[in-house]
Motif scaffolding. Sequence first.
Motif: not given
Length: 118
Positions: A66-90
Amino acid sequence: MPIYEYRCEKCRRTTSVLTTRISEKVEAVCAHCGGKKMSRLMSRFAMPRSEESRMESLADPSRMGDIDENDPKSVARMMKRMGKEMGDEFGGAEFDEAVEEIESGGDLGDDGSDEGDI
C-alpha cells in the motif's frame, strides 16, 4: 510490579490494578462504577523479538503493497509502522516530528530538495 486487569460484573468495563508484589492480595474495585464484583482477566504480555526478526518483518513484501512513494501520507504510514516495529531505539520526538512533516506534505530539506536528514 504486576498489573492485573479485572472486568466489572456490573458495568462490564475493565479496570487495571497495580500491585507492589505478586503475593499481595488484591481487592479490586471498578474505577468506573465502584462495583466490587470483579473477574480477573488474562492480561496481554510482551514478547521480546530479536533485531533480525524485526528487520525480516519490515522486509516482508506483503507489508509494502500500500506504499505510494509519491504520496506523503502513504510514506508517513509506512514510517509509523517501521517506528512501531523497531521500538524505542527508532522512535522519539525527532522521529515523530519528521513523520508529521511528511504527513503535512512539508518540505524535508533545507535546500528546497526532498533530501532531508530523516
